[in-house]
Design an enzyme around this catalytic site. Structure first.
Site, PDB file in Angstrom:
ATOM      1  N   ALA A 142       0.906  -1.225   0.099  1.00 21.26           N
ATOM      2  CA  ALA A 142       0.101  -0.039  -0.065  1.00 21.26           C
ATOM      3  C   ALA A 142       0.892   1.278  -0.101  1.00 21.26           C
ATOM      4  CB  ALA A 142      -0.846  -0.019   1.249  1.00 21.26           C
ATOM      5  N   ALA A 143       0.353   2.190  -0.553  1.00 26.26           N
ATOM      6  CA  ALA A 143       1.103   3.474  -0.542  1.00 26.26           C
ATOM      7  C   ALA A 143       0.132   4.753  -0.167  1.00 26.26           C
ATOM      8  CB  ALA A 143       1.536   3.950  -2.153  1.00 26.26           C
ATOM      9  N   ALA A 144       0.558   5.068   0.728  1.00 27.56           N
ATOM     10  CA  ALA A 144      -0.284   6.179   1.610  1.00 27.56           C
ATOM     11  C   ALA A 144       0.313   7.486   1.354  1.00 27.56           C
ATOM     12  CB  ALA A 144      -0.804   5.886   3.162  1.00 27.56           C
ATOM     13  N   SER A 145      -0.295   8.673   1.899  1.00 29.43           N
ATOM     14  CA  SER A 145       0.176   9.942   1.829  1.00 29.43           C
ATOM     15  C   SER A 145       1.530  10.286   2.364  1.00 29.43           C
ATOM     16  CB  SER A 145      -0.910  11.000   2.417  1.00 29.43           C
ATOM     17  OG  SER A 145      -1.194  10.484   3.816  1.00 29.43           O
ATOM     18  N   LEU A 146       1.913   9.647   3.432  1.00 32.12           N
ATOM     19  CA  LEU A 146       3.171   9.904   4.079  1.00 32.12           C
ATOM     20  C   LEU A 146       3.973   8.855   3.808  1.00 32.12           C
ATOM     21  CD1 LEU A 146       1.748  11.524   7.504  1.00 32.12           C
ATOM     22  CD2 LEU A 146       2.104  12.588   5.262  1.00 32.12           C
ATOM     23  N   GLN A 167       4.883   4.179   2.778  1.00 32.06           N
ATOM     24  CA  GLN A 167       4.327   3.124   1.881  1.00 32.06           C
ATOM     25  C   GLN A 167       4.541   2.012   2.907  1.00 32.06           C
ATOM     26  OE1 GLN A 167       5.960   3.503  -1.918  1.00 32.06           O
ATOM     27  NE2 GLN A 167       7.871   2.607  -1.499  1.00 32.06           N
ATOM     28  N   VAL A 168       3.848   0.977   2.884  1.00 32.40           N
ATOM     29  CA  VAL A 168       3.695  -0.263   3.704  1.00 32.40           C
ATOM     30  C   VAL A 168       4.261  -1.454   2.965  1.00 32.40           C
ATOM     31  CG1 VAL A 168       2.519  -1.627   5.196  1.00 32.40           C
ATOM     32  CG2 VAL A 168       2.225   0.833   5.092  1.00 32.40           C
ATOM     33  N   LYS A 222       6.483  -0.123   7.855  1.00 33.53           N
ATOM     34  CA  LYS A 222       5.912   1.481   7.107  1.00 33.53           C
ATOM     35  C   LYS A 222       7.155   2.271   6.870  1.00 33.53           C
ATOM     36  CE  LYS A 222       2.714   4.623   8.913  1.00 33.53           C
ATOM     37  NZ  LYS A 222       1.216   4.913   9.512  1.00 33.53           N
ATOM     38  N   ASP A 277      -8.254   9.960  13.121  1.00 40.95           N
ATOM     39  CA  ASP A 277      -8.232   9.656  11.632  1.00 40.95           C
ATOM     40  C   ASP A 277      -8.892   8.342  11.371  1.00 40.95           C
ATOM     41  OD1 ASP A 277      -7.710  10.177   8.935  1.00 40.95           O
ATOM     42  OD2 ASP A 277      -5.572   9.584   9.172  1.00 40.95           O
TER      43      ASP A 277
HETATM   44  N1  LIG Z   1      -0.569  -3.800  10.356  1.00 35.87           N
HETATM   45  C1  LIG Z   1      -0.912  -3.864   9.395  1.00 35.87           C
HETATM   46  N2  LIG Z   1      -1.524  -4.761   8.936  1.00 35.87           N
HETATM   47  C2  LIG Z   1      -1.987  -4.878   7.472  1.00 35.87           C
HETATM   48  N3  LIG Z   1      -2.036  -3.699   6.705  1.00 35.87           N
HETATM   49  C3  LIG Z   1      -1.713  -2.705   7.114  1.00 35.87           C
HETATM   50  C4  LIG Z   1      -0.989  -2.573   8.453  1.00 35.87           C
HETATM   51  N4  LIG Z   1      -0.504  -1.139   8.442  1.00 35.87           N
HETATM   52  C5  LIG Z   1      -0.643  -0.810   7.324  1.00 35.87           C
HETATM   53  N5  LIG Z   1      -1.274  -1.505   6.522  1.00 35.87           N
HETATM   54  C6  LIG Z   1      -1.740  -1.222   4.970  1.00 35.87           C
HETATM   55  O1  LIG Z   1      -0.864   0.076   4.790  1.00 35.87           O
HETATM   56  C7  LIG Z   1      -1.866   1.221   4.254  1.00 35.87           C
HETATM   57  C8  LIG Z   1      -1.224   2.427   4.827  1.00 35.87           C
HETATM   58  O2  LIG Z   1      -0.863   2.445   6.050  1.00 35.87           O
HETATM   59  P1  LIG Z   1      -1.344   3.516   7.189  1.00 35.87           P
HETATM   60  O3  LIG Z   1      -2.745   4.073   7.078  1.00 35.87           O
HETATM   61  O4  LIG Z   1      -0.999   3.137   8.363  1.00 35.87           O
HETATM   62  O5  LIG Z   1      -0.353   4.748   6.386  1.00 35.87           O
HETATM   63  P2  LIG Z   1      -0.322   6.298   6.494  1.00 35.87           P
HETATM   64  O6  LIG Z   1       0.674   6.620   5.808  1.00 35.87           O
HETATM   65  O7  LIG Z   1      -0.423   6.776   7.981  1.00 35.87           O
HETATM   66  O8  LIG Z   1      -1.728   6.623   5.774  1.00 35.87           O
HETATM   67  P3  LIG Z   1      -2.742   7.664   5.965  1.00 35.87           P
HETATM   68  O9  LIG Z   1      -2.695   8.357   4.701  1.00 35.87           O
HETATM   69  O10 LIG Z   1      -3.901   7.160   6.247  1.00 35.87           O
HETATM   70  O11 LIG Z   1      -2.307   8.549   7.070  1.00 35.87           O
HETATM   71  C9  LIG Z   1      -3.232   0.742   5.092  1.00 35.87           C
HETATM   72  O12 LIG Z   1      -4.418   1.431   4.445  1.00 35.87           O
HETATM   73  C10 LIG Z   1      -3.114  -0.927   5.122  1.00 35.87           C
HETATM   74  O13 LIG Z   1      -3.497  -1.277   3.796  1.00 35.87           O
END
Ligand SMILES: Nc1ncnc2c1ncn2[C@@H]1O[C@H](COP(=O)(O)OP(=O)(O)OP(=O)(O)O)[C@@H](O)[C@H]1O
Length: 601
Positions: free
Chosen positions: A158-162, A164-165, A179, A314
């Site tokens: 997954a790639a999120a705003s801040l 990627q995982v 992450k 959030d």
């Molecule tokens: N412990 C976990 N188990 C399974 N998947 C996870 C886990 N942590 C994160 N992910 C996956 O990674 C994605 C992004 O993680 P997370 O929301 O923690 O990142 P972020 O950068 O803080 O995102 P956001 O943009 O929501 O602030 C999640 O939506 C999920 O799909």
């Protein structure tokens, strides 16, 4: 792992003992608008280029909307413009993606088609380079990947705003999520926040509502939270605190943090195997009951606000998982907030007053909560609240929903000096989001059907003196005991799966016999004998409501238990004042007997 981490953008930190304009080539650890402003005052050219890019993008977007209006093509181009907005925010980077995410939970501010597109900002974002991410993990953890993980997915899951995982496995075998933060996040965010704050100062006077005056404060609140969010050590600590608050709740799961594999920009936590709450299809296919998940979500959300005071700010559906065993899991603890005790209490008060339709008290709660300044004359506000909120609640408490309340409320804000304290933007967002999630799982969902039973149970089981005082507030109006309210409260509380009448009856009895319960005892006697008649019908109705849950033998055990726990002094304190309670219908002989049977220690 060939790519170099871009170190060209370095944001300096200001040390308190250094003069203006003297900076260290380190990174600013905490959000400090003054320090940021000082830095750019001496280097405005570093912000100009970015400013032009932002203005260019936003003006382009606004012009395209205007163009649609001129051409009468608003309807046809709706989808195109919504995509344009999402792509623009994505191109502008993490700070703007975060703004978009915040707006995606505000149906009161944003058009529906835009909203649907903004929701995609929650986790459908382009990833950054893999090699760069692997390199960052090694730098942050101070050892090669293979010394930390036996497996690590070759691509992010997954790639999120801040960040990627990645999905991985520790050498010790545990499955983990790793992450990794996007490179150079801190300097980029700092510059954007500086520009936003500057723009907020300029725009405030032209914006409607009192909200405008608070705009720089809103940017500051946003900046503080964003800085907290990019410190993964802080996120790990939040997760552990949150887990500790729910340690006795078998329905809520919080992933464990692996500290040995965590640092400011890399977070390693337990992998959650489950379905995101956005994935309603899979949830149903797995045979999970969406209603049960909603119940856990709403109850745990209220618990965070009204009990723990520490809440997930959030809770978008991408951050909540339904697990196959029926539990619900939270992830992403970057954005959390802590409520003070007085705020929690004022919130419960406001809810109680709202449900009881006590609008004068409600207006006072708004002053306590900071929505109105203490010098506000609340007299004209009370009937306005009644007109607007009475309408929103309808005849039945069950018609209540936050969406209607926020809609109706925005009208009030135009006419009266209401303002949303910056802190409440997060609470409102959290509540509206949770209601939104529940609505996506069940379109007929009513937050009150789950929320009010929880509040009723909490009031009836009032563990703290403050909560017990609130119960009394609910039960009395103008000094008179309200049988109907007690009846409603018990009926509603019984629809909450966790409500057990027996311990509540025990607590109620204990309270009645305590020094604190003196007032309630007296008032009950008055209520029972009001209008020169014994109110046996009301008592009978209450008894009918609870009798199935109160087998006579267990009730007797409880009563005897409480009485034997009472010391002689305790009994002596009660009896003389309780004579009126027992003086009618021949019960005096019972108290006499009790006196004789009490242990003489
Ligand atoms: N412990 C976990 N188990 C399974 N998947 C996870 C886990 N942590 C994160 N992910 C996956 O990674 C994605 C992004 O993680 P997370 O929301 O923690 O990142 P972020 O950068 O803080 O995102 P956001 O943009 O929501 O602030 C999640 O939506 C999920 O799909």
């Amino acid at each position: 792992m060939s790519q170099e981490i871009d170190k060209s953008v370095n944001f300096p930190v200001v040390e308190a003992n250094k003069g203006v304009g003297q900076y260290q080539a380190a990174q600013l650890k905490q959000y400090n608008p003054d320090a940021i402003a000082r830095y750019y005052r001496y280097r405005p050219w570093q912000a100009w280029g970015r400013m032009l890019r932002i203005i260019w993008s936003i003006t382009g977007f606004i012009l395209s909307l205007k163009w649609d209006e001129w051409q009468n093509q608003v309807e046809q181009n709706q989808g195109k413009r919504a995509t344009h907005l999402r792509e623009m925010l994505t191109r502008l980077g993490p700070t703007f993606i975060k703004v978009g995410q915040a707006l995606s939970t505000r149906p009161d501010l944003i058009r529906k088609d835009f909203l649907e597109e903004l929701i995609k900002l929650q986790d459908q974002l382009p990833p950054f380079d893999n090699d760069l991410a692997y390199q960052l993990i090694e730098t942050e953890l101070g050892r090669p990947i293979h010394e930390s993980f036996s497996e690590l997915s070759p691509k992010p899951v997954a790639a999120a705003s801040l960040g990627q995982v990645y999905r991985g496995r520790l050498l010790s075998g545990e499955e983990v999520a790793v992450k990794v933060q996007r490179p150079n996040l801190r300097p980029v965010i700092t510059r954007d926040l500086y520009l936003m704050r500057w723009a907020a100062g300029w725009l405030a006077p032209w914006l409607p509502l009192n909200l405008g005056h608070d705009l720089t404060l809103i940017v500051d609140e946003f900046g503080t939270k964003l800085f907290e969010e990019i410190d993964y050590i802080n996120e790990g600590r939040n997760a552990e605190k949150f887990a500790s608050n729910f340690r006795n709740d078998p329905q809520v799961k919080v992933p464990a943090i692996y500290w040995r594999y965590t640092n400011t920009r890399v977070l390693t936590l337990e992998w959650i195997n489950g379905f995101k709450l956005t994935d309603t299809k899979s949830i149903r296919e797995a045979g999970l009951d969406p209603e049960a998940i909603i119940q856990i979500g709403v109850t745990s959300g209220l618990q965070q606000l009204l009990e723990h005071g520490f809440f997930h700010a959030d809770p978008h559906p991408g951050n909540l998982f339904a697990i196959a065993d029926g539990r619900m899991a939270y992830i992403d603890f970057g954005m959390m907030d802590q409520l003070e005790e007085t705020t929690k209490e004022a919130l419960v008060d406001a809810l109680v007053h709202l449900v009881n339709k006590d609008y004068t008290d409600l207006a006072e709660d708004f002053v306590k909560l900071g929505f109105l300044t203490p010098d506000t004359n609340i007299c004209p506000i009370v009937p306005a609240l009644e007109a607007v909120l009475g309408n929103a609640i309808g005849k039945n408490v069950k018609d209540f929903n936050f969406k209607t309340i926020t809609d109706e409320f925005s009208e009030l804000m135009y006419e009266y000096p209401f303002r949303v304290p910056a802190k409440f933007a997060l609470i409102i967002r959290s509540l509206v989001t949770q209601e939104g999630i529940a609505l996506s799982l069940n379109p007929n969902f009513k937050i009150v059907e789950v929320g009010y039973p929880y509040i009723a149970r909490r009031l009836l089981t009032g563990e703290s003196p403050a909560l017990r005082r609130r119960l009394l507030n609910v039960l009395f109006k103008d000094g008179k005991f309200q049988w109907q309210r007690l009846e409603n409260l018990i009926a509603i509380a019984r629809t909450d799966g966790n409500f057990d009448v027996l311990p509540t009856a025990k607590m109620g009895l204990q309270f009645m016999l305590s020094e604190e319960g003196k007032f309630l005892r007296r008032q009950l006697v008055l209520a029972l004998t009001e209008d020169d008649r014994l109110h046996t019908e009301e008592v009978q109705r209450l008894w009918n409501l609870v009798k199935d849950d109160l087998p006579a033998n267990r009730l007797l055990d409880v009563a005897i238990g409480i009485l034997t726990e009472l010391s002689r002094e305790g009994v002596a304190a009660i009896l003389p004042k309780a004579t009126s309670l027992v003086s009618f219908d021949g019960k005096q002989s019972l108290t006499q007997k009790l006196k004789e049977q009490m242990p003489k220690n």
